[in-house]
Design a protein around this motif. Structure first.
Motif, PDB file in Angstrom:
ATOM      1  N   CYS A 185       0.817  -1.208   0.000  1.00 40.97           N
ATOM      2  CA  CYS A 185       0.000   0.000   0.000  1.00 40.97           C
ATOM      3  C   CYS A 185       0.854   1.263   0.000  1.00 40.97           C
ATOM      4  N   GLU A 186       2.123   1.130   0.325  1.00 47.98           N
ATOM      5  CA  GLU A 186       3.074   2.243   0.344  1.00 47.98           C
ATOM      6  C   GLU A 186       2.819   3.252   1.459  1.00 47.98           C
ATOM      7  N   ARG A 187       1.956   2.901   2.417  1.00 54.07           N
ATOM      8  CA  ARG A 187       1.722   3.837   3.519  1.00 54.07           C
ATOM      9  C   ARG A 187       2.997   4.062   4.331  1.00 54.07           C
ATOM     10  N   CYS A 188       3.737   2.960   4.570  1.00 58.78           N
ATOM     11  CA  CYS A 188       4.955   3.062   5.377  1.00 58.78           C
ATOM     12  C   CYS A 188       5.956   3.994   4.702  1.00 58.78           C
ATOM     13  N   ILE A 189       6.020   3.906   3.378  1.00 57.69           N
ATOM     14  CA  ILE A 189       6.960   4.757   2.652  1.00 57.69           C
ATOM     15  C   ILE A 189       6.537   6.214   2.795  1.00 57.69           C
ATOM     16  N   PHE A 190       5.228   6.441   2.744  1.00 55.02           N
ATOM     17  CA  PHE A 190       4.713   7.806   2.863  1.00 55.02           C
ATOM     18  C   PHE A 190       5.008   8.404   4.245  1.00 55.02           C
ATOM     19  N   VAL A 191       4.687   7.650   5.307  1.00 56.00           N
ATOM     20  CA  VAL A 191       4.900   8.225   6.645  1.00 56.00           C
ATOM     21  C   VAL A 191       6.388   8.410   6.926  1.00 56.00           C
ATOM     22  N   CYS A 192       7.208   7.492   6.430  1.00 53.89           N
ATOM     23  CA  CYS A 192       8.650   7.627   6.632  1.00 53.89           C
ATOM     24  C   CYS A 192       9.154   8.890   5.937  1.00 53.89           C
ATOM     25  N   GLY A 193       8.632   9.164   4.741  1.00 56.33           N
ATOM     26  CA  GLY A 193       9.010  10.364   4.013  1.00 56.33           C
ATOM     27  C   GLY A 193       8.525  11.638   4.682  1.00 56.33           C
ATOM     28  N   LYS A 205      13.553  13.373   5.680  1.00 57.37           N
ATOM     29  CA  LYS A 205      13.535  14.132   4.436  1.00 57.37           C
ATOM     30  C   LYS A 205      13.290  13.212   3.237  1.00 57.37           C
ATOM     31  N   THR A 206      13.976  12.086   3.247  1.00 55.36           N
ATOM     32  CA  THR A 206      13.752  11.088   2.208  1.00 55.36           C
ATOM     33  C   THR A 206      13.357   9.784   2.899  1.00 55.36           C
ATOM     34  N   PRO A 207      12.339   9.072   2.366  1.00 58.56           N
ATOM     35  CA  PRO A 207      11.923   7.846   3.045  1.00 58.56           C
ATOM     36  C   PRO A 207      13.035   6.796   3.047  1.00 58.56           C
ATOM     37  N   MET A 208      13.187   6.136   4.213  1.00 56.96           N
ATOM     38  CA  MET A 208      14.198   5.082   4.322  1.00 56.96           C
ATOM     39  C   MET A 208      13.727   3.831   3.599  1.00 56.96           C
ATOM     40  N   HIS A 227      25.051  11.488  -3.400  1.00 59.57           N
ATOM     41  CA  HIS A 227      25.267  12.527  -4.400  1.00 59.57           C
ATOM     42  C   HIS A 227      23.952  13.208  -4.784  1.00 59.57           C
ATOM     43  N   LEU A 228      22.890  12.424  -4.885  1.00 58.98           N
ATOM     44  CA  LEU A 228      21.610  12.977  -5.344  1.00 58.98           C
ATOM     45  C   LEU A 228      20.677  13.327  -4.184  1.00 58.98           C
ATOM     46  N   ASP A 229      21.165  13.143  -2.951  1.00 60.49           N
ATOM     47  CA  ASP A 229      20.352  13.464  -1.782  1.00 60.49           C
ATOM     48  C   ASP A 229      19.094  12.603  -1.711  1.00 60.49           C
ATOM     49  N   LEU A 230      19.240  11.328  -2.010  1.00 57.49           N
ATOM     50  CA  LEU A 230      18.135  10.389  -1.899  1.00 57.49           C
ATOM     51  C   LEU A 230      18.522   9.351  -0.848  1.00 57.49           C
ATOM     52  N   SER A 231      17.550   8.520  -0.455  1.00 65.83           N
ATOM     53  CA  SER A 231      17.929   7.441   0.450  1.00 65.83           C
ATOM     54  C   SER A 231      18.428   6.263  -0.393  1.00 65.83           C
ATOM     55  N   PRO A 232      19.373   5.475   0.160  1.00 64.92           N
ATOM     56  CA  PRO A 232      19.898   4.346  -0.604  1.00 64.92           C
ATOM     57  C   PRO A 232      18.794   3.391  -1.054  1.00 64.92           C
ATOM     58  N   SER A 233      17.754   3.227  -0.217  1.00 67.86           N
ATOM     59  CA  SER A 233      16.699   2.286  -0.588  1.00 67.86           C
ATOM     60  C   SER A 233      15.941   2.773  -1.817  1.00 67.86           C
ATOM     61  N   HIS A 234      15.833   4.078  -1.962  1.00 67.71           N
ATOM     62  CA  HIS A 234      15.175   4.641  -3.148  1.00 67.71           C
ATOM     63  C   HIS A 234      15.965   4.268  -4.407  1.00 67.71           C
ATOM     64  N   VAL A 235      17.268   4.472  -4.339  1.00 70.13           N
ATOM     65  CA  VAL A 235      18.122   4.133  -5.481  1.00 70.13           C
ATOM     66  C   VAL A 235      18.019   2.646  -5.776  1.00 70.13           C
TER      67      VAL A 235
END
Lengths: 224, 181
Positions: free
Chosen positions: A159-167, A171-174, B60-68
């Protein structure tokens, strides 16, 4: 209701409702105690992903039912949440979701009794074990790599809810979705050393998970 | 002992790759739209994307590693293991699928002790699945060292790997002989 916004009138299931213009339709329904099944929507979301395909409603003037989380309320809108067409769509989407999940162990699951799937199954009158669809077994193990969390891809509904709340918190979702197709899963990225530096273990993702796919490690230890 | 040496070399190799990645990252602007071009650049230069490479890229791109990682795993073109000395590709296109390509892949997997997309520890073999190599009449097909092997059977899998191992052993002996002379 936002006081500065214009008030619009709409009818949902024959009930007259006032809402602020531009409000999310699903939110308005839920606020007025009209339950529409949903798994992926959160009220803070500006652009709901509409990925669970459960919140269908029929709107007068539309050729077919639409997902209510992607609609905004308008003056004079007539919405029906309980047409046979809507229910059929919801049941199909829900059964397809269930067909890739191992539902046999509700009793031992930490989300038992507060699980989003159980709630929706009860509401739609669908059995959690879908007999007429072939079960697809994607053999995946619980991911223990995270220092604070365990992730069970078999329970996850993506559902991607966890990604949303983490974000929202960081600053960036883990967390992120990785791989694709049947192998899609939530990932923390492999390296535990990196995670220990970045994740504070706040547990917001565990809290928001509708099905208990994400669990805190300490909890797992207690219940074995 | 040999494995140890291979691993040590691997570490040095990875260090070299990572320093190369961090220096070439600087040539790219720090914007999100550069994510896929950067992944492609790393893959092109080194043949694969090491995990730490993704971390450097994320920084470098200011993202989280999991995103990449999420983006990279979505696309089939990226691999996360170094290519082996002998790349093996097993075709799972329609014709090969019908003729039992899955069985051939499973045979390779069991024989080499790796899964599709992985590389053996000694970096001798890497195994990949591909969708149609364009010679369906020979199904099921595998490509070993850029050579098409048609009408594959489980015994042929054994034969191919055995012959490659024998070849390696021969070369090693010759090299040893040269050393002593």
């Amino acid at each position: 209701m936002d006081k500065n916004a214009n008030i619009v009138n709409l009818i949902v299931d024959g009930k007259e409702i006032k809402a602020s213009e531009g409000a999310n339709l699903l939110r308005v329904c839920l606020d007025n105690e009209i339950y529409v099944p949903n798994l992926c929507y959160l009220k803070e979301m500006e652009h709901p992903p509409a990925s669970c395909r459960l919140c269908f409603v029929a709107i007068e003037g539309y050729p077919q039912p639409v997902t209510s989380c992607t609609e905004v309320v308008r003056e004079g809108m007539v919405v029906m949440t309980d047409t046979p067409e809507v229910r059929r769509l919801q049941k199909s989407a829900f059964e397809l979701l269930l067909s890739v999940r191992r539902i046999s162990f509700c009793k031992t699951c930490i989300a038992n009794k507060r699980c989003g799937l159980q709630k929706i199954a009860r509401f739609l009158g669908v059995k959690l074990r879908v007999a007429h669809l072939n079960r697809i077994d994607v053999d995946r193990e619980v991911d223990h790599t995270h220092p604070y969390l365990d992730y069970d891809p078999d329970k996850c509904v993506l559902c991607e809810r966890c990604i949303f709340v983490c974000g929202n918190i960081n600053k960036t979702p883990m967390l992120s979705l990785a791989h694709r197709g049947l192998n899609t899963s939530v990932t923390f990225f492999e390296s535990a050393a990196i995670l220990e530096n970045s994740c504070k273990g706040c547990g917001a993702c565990v809290e928001i998970c509708p099905v208990g796919a994400l669990t805190l490690k300490s909890h797992n230890k207690v219940t074995g | 002992m040999e494995v140890c040496r291979a691993l040590e070399q691997g570490d040095k190799e990875e260090e070299r790759i990572l320093s190369d990645i961090s220096s070439s990252l600087k040539l790219f602007e720090r914007k999100r739209s550069n994510l896929i071009p950067l992944l492609q650049m790393i893959q092109k230069r080194h043949g694969y994307i090491p995990p730490m490479g993704m971390v450097l890229l994320a920084q470098h791109l200011d993202l989280s590693p999991s995103h990449v990682y999420g983006v990279a795993t979505f696309y089939n073109q990226f691999r996360f293991n170094p290519p082996g000395k002998h790349p093996i590709k097993v075709c799972l296109g329609t014709a090969c699928h019908v003729k039992g390509g899955e069985i051939i892949l499973e045979n390779f997997e069991r024989k080499l002790g790796i899964k599709a997309g992985e590389t053996t520890r000694d970096r001798e073999f890497s195994l990949d699945r591909v969708a149609c190599v364009g010679c369906c009449a020979l199904a099921p097909v595998a490509i070993v060292n850029d050579k098409v092997e048609g009408h594959m059977t489980p015994s042929k899998v054994e034969g191919i790997i055995l012959s490659l191992e024998i070849e390696k052993e021969k070369k090693k002996r010759e090299a040893d002989k040269d050393d002593t002379e």
